[in-house]
Write a protein that holds these residues in place. Structure first.
Motif, PDB file in Angstrom:
ATOM      1  N   VAL A 122       2.187   3.769  -8.878  1.00 47.95           N
ATOM      2  CA  VAL A 122       1.502   4.616  -7.895  1.00 47.95           C
ATOM      3  C   VAL A 122       1.681   4.047  -6.486  1.00 47.95           C
ATOM      4  O   VAL A 122       2.011   4.773  -5.549  1.00 47.95           O
ATOM      5  N   LEU A 123       1.500   2.742  -6.333  1.00 48.73           N
ATOM      6  CA  LEU A 123       1.633   2.134  -5.005  1.00 48.73           C
ATOM      7  C   LEU A 123       3.077   2.184  -4.507  1.00 48.73           C
ATOM      8  O   LEU A 123       3.328   2.500  -3.344  1.00 48.73           O
ATOM      9  N   ARG A 124       4.027   1.887  -5.386  1.00 46.33           N
ATOM     10  CA  ARG A 124       5.435   1.844  -4.968  1.00 46.33           C
ATOM     11  C   ARG A 124       5.989   3.238  -4.699  1.00 46.33           C
ATOM     12  O   ARG A 124       6.671   3.451  -3.703  1.00 46.33           O
ATOM     13  N   TYR A 125       5.737   4.188  -5.588  1.00 46.25           N
ATOM     14  CA  TYR A 125       6.449   5.455  -5.523  1.00 46.25           C
ATOM     15  C   TYR A 125       5.618   6.632  -5.027  1.00 46.25           C
ATOM     16  O   TYR A 125       6.185   7.599  -4.535  1.00 46.25           O
ATOM     17  N   TYR A 126       4.313   6.574  -5.128  1.00 43.10           N
ATOM     18  CA  TYR A 126       3.484   7.636  -4.556  1.00 43.10           C
ATOM     19  C   TYR A 126       3.039   7.253  -3.152  1.00 43.10           C
ATOM     20  O   TYR A 126       3.168   8.033  -2.223  1.00 43.10           O
ATOM     21  N   CYS A 127       2.544   6.033  -3.004  1.00 43.72           N
ATOM     22  CA  CYS A 127       2.091   5.578  -1.687  1.00 43.72           C
ATOM     23  C   CYS A 127       3.256   5.053  -0.841  1.00 43.72           C
ATOM     24  O   CYS A 127       3.068   4.752   0.330  1.00 43.72           O
ATOM     25  N   ASP A 128       4.439   4.931  -1.439  1.00 39.48           N
ATOM     26  CA  ASP A 128       5.659   4.537  -0.751  1.00 39.48           C
ATOM     27  C   ASP A 128       5.559   3.168  -0.085  1.00 39.48           C
ATOM     28  O   ASP A 128       6.010   2.973   1.036  1.00 39.48           O
TER      29      ASP A 128
END
Length: 170
Positions: A122-128
């Motif tokens: 979530v942090l890497r790919y949604y929150c970028d």
């Protein structure tokens, strides 16, 4: 223009970021009701420490860190381990608006990941966030973020709930 009081400043921040926090919480826990609870608990913690958060260079990052830490702390409790629901199609999907079948499949596969892997994805790919930013959010090393990401992506690739593109569901 008059300077906002502490409570007014906090209220304005929460009003502008509540929907975003709820989306992040939902991606972490895959349940809209639980996401609401996580956001509420995080907002309470944020209010308690608003003096520190208000001075933070990146308030969104501070709020996101509080949310992720609240989620991860809940996963470590004995109560949660005994009562956690089995991975399933997320409840309340209709409350989020229309979803495509592929989105539901991805959400179900994401919900099946262990909590730290889910938080990393979530942090890497949604929150970028970058690897380093994610490591700072989770309080771990960059290497740990890379290995958690690698394991999570491999698990998502193997997930039987994800259908290859172009294949109809039935």
């Amino acid at each position: 223009m008059a300077e906002l009081t502490r409570d007014e400043e906090f209220t304005a921040f929460v009003a502008s970021r509540a929907v975003w926090l709820r989306k992040v919480a939902y991606l972490l826990c895959a349940d809209w009701h639980r996401a609401d609870d996580l956001v509420q608990e995080s907002i309470t913690k944020l209010y308690t420490h608003w003096g520190r958060a208000g001075r933070a260079e990146n308030r969104d990052g501070y709020a996101r860190t509080v949310l992720v830490n609240t989620f991860l702390a809940e996963q470590r409790t004995a109560w949660w381990r005994r009562t956690r629901p089995a991975a399933r199609t997320p409840e309340g999907a209709a409350a989020a608006g229309p979803d495509l079948a592929v989105s539901l499949d991805l959400r179900e596969a994401l919900a099946a990941l262990p909590p730290r892997q889910r938080a990393t994805v979530v942090l890497r790919y949604y929150c970028d966030l970058s690897v380093e930013q994610t490591a700072a959010e989770l309080g771990c090393s960059s290497g740990n973020v890379k290995s958690q990401s690698s394991r999570a992506l491999e698990a998502l690739r193997r997930s039987p709930t994800l259908r290859p593109a172009g294949r109809s569901g039935a």
